[in-house]
Design a protein around this motif. Structure first.
Motif, mmCIF file in Angstrom:
data_model
loop_
_atom_site.group_PDB
_atom_site.id
_atom_site.type_symbol
_atom_site.label_atom_id
_atom_site.label_comp_id
_atom_site.label_asym_id
_atom_site.label_seq_id
_atom_site.Cartn_x
_atom_site.Cartn_y
_atom_site.Cartn_z
ATOM 1 N N PRO A 46 -7.469 4.447 2.443
ATOM 2 C CA PRO A 46 -6.589 5.597 2.205
ATOM 3 C C PRO A 46 -7.379 6.865 1.868
ATOM 4 N N PHE A 78 -5.147 7.994 6.332
ATOM 5 C CA PHE A 78 -3.876 7.436 5.878
ATOM 6 C C PHE A 78 -3.483 8.035 4.548
ATOM 7 N N PHE A 115 0.867 -1.173 0.000
ATOM 8 C CA PHE A 115 0.000 0.000 0.000
ATOM 9 C C PHE A 115 0.903 1.222 0.000
ATOM 10 N N VAL A 166 -4.882 1.897 6.555
ATOM 11 C CA VAL A 166 -4.241 1.647 5.257
ATOM 12 C C VAL A 166 -5.258 1.175 4.222
ATOM 13 N N HIS A 167 -6.243 0.385 4.666
ATOM 14 C CA HIS A 167 -7.257 -0.120 3.739
ATOM 15 C C HIS A 167 -8.328 0.920 3.411
ATOM 16 N N LEU A 179 -3.440 0.263 12.154
ATOM 17 C CA LEU A 179 -2.721 0.659 10.940
ATOM 18 C C LEU A 179 -3.340 0.011 9.711
ATOM 19 N N SER A 180 -3.633 -1.278 9.809
ATOM 20 C CA SER A 180 -4.219 -1.988 8.677
ATOM 21 C C SER A 180 -5.570 -1.379 8.280
ATOM 22 N N SER A 217 -0.951 7.459 1.652
ATOM 23 C CA SER A 217 -0.086 6.371 1.173
ATOM 24 C C SER A 217 1.262 6.857 0.692
ATOM 25 N N TYR A 241 2.322 9.907 7.093
ATOM 26 C CA TYR A 241 1.406 8.828 6.737
ATOM 27 C C TYR A 241 0.113 8.846 7.560
ATOM 28 N N PHE A 298 4.050 1.160 2.146
ATOM 29 C CA PHE A 298 3.840 0.168 3.198
ATOM 30 C C PHE A 298 3.634 -1.225 2.629
#
Length: 229
Positions: free
Chosen positions: A169, A225, A133, A166-167, A162-163, A227, A214, A136
């Motif tokens: 963004p 987030f 990502f 990140v999923h 975090l996940s 990326s 980030y 990341f």
């Protein structure tokens, strides 16, 4: 039967809490009055640990760090010390959530249910966690992230937050939304747990945590987030 280890030196609080939880007919509570007792009991598996910070022979923060060598279950801190510095240290050492004393047992029950629900949700989600990502790469089996080629070890809940970001963004997510998504329950107006975990995450993944690249946030909108792409 859900196994809970209650680490609490106050006998009255211990007895009342155990009586209340076991009255729900789905929890079995083991009480430890000292850190030494907790270390001995915790050689057996537990589904959740409730940890007081002020103990007669140690403090719960150091005890949490020691238990994290083999216990992966949620650790819920309970303490009359609810200042920001104490919360940060407690969650940095491997704690998952925090409840301030004195607390309503119904609020404690809600926190327990939320953390147990989160563990169940985590095991179902890990199948689609890995991948790149932007800068990341996520590694669900080890709860690590690779950031610009640098491997970063995260706690289970740090990795999950975090996940989740990140999923999604570029999407603004409030502390309440993050708590609801990952714990499966309303935070009851207290989102400090999320704030502290994001604070700790920034220290691990950002070159300058005070000016994050980030994990960004905008007052009144929430966290998002970036990326880096």
């Amino acid at each position: 039967m859900t196994q809970i280890l209650l680490v609490e030196d106050d006998k009255v609080i211990c007895d009342i809490t155990r009586y209340f939880l076991e009255g729900q007919k789905q929890y079995q509570v083991t009480c430890a009055r000292t850190g030494g007792q907790a270390m001995a009991y915790a050689r057996e598996p537990f589904d959740l640990i409730i940890m007081d910070i002020l103990l007669p022979d140690t403090n719960g923060i150091d005890l949490c760090r020691a238990l994290r060598k083999w216990q992966r279950c949620p650790i819920l801190f309970s303490s009359c010390l609810d200042d920001a510095d104490t919360m940060v240290r407690a969650l940095e050492m491997g704690g998952d959530d925090f409840i301030a004393k004195p607390f309503d047992n119904k609020v404690l029950l809600a926190k327990i249910q939320a953390n147990l629900r989160r563990v169940h949700m985590d095991t179902r989600r890990e199948r689609d966690e890995s991948g790149f990502f932007g800068a990341f790469c996520l590694h669900p089996q080890t709860h690590q992230a690779t950031v610009e080629g640098r491997s970063v070890k995260l706690s289970q809940i740090e990795y999950r937050i975090l996940s989740y970001l990140v999923h999604h963004p570029g999407v603004y997510l409030s502390g309440q939304q993050i708590y609801q998504a990952l714990w499966g329950k309303d935070p009851l107006g207290d989102t400090r747990t999320v704030q502290v975990h994001i604070h700790n995450l920034r220290k691990k993944i950002e070159a300058d945590p005070a000016n994050p690249v980030y994990l960004k946030s905008v007052w009144g909108k929430g966290y998002y987030f970036n990326s880096g792409e």
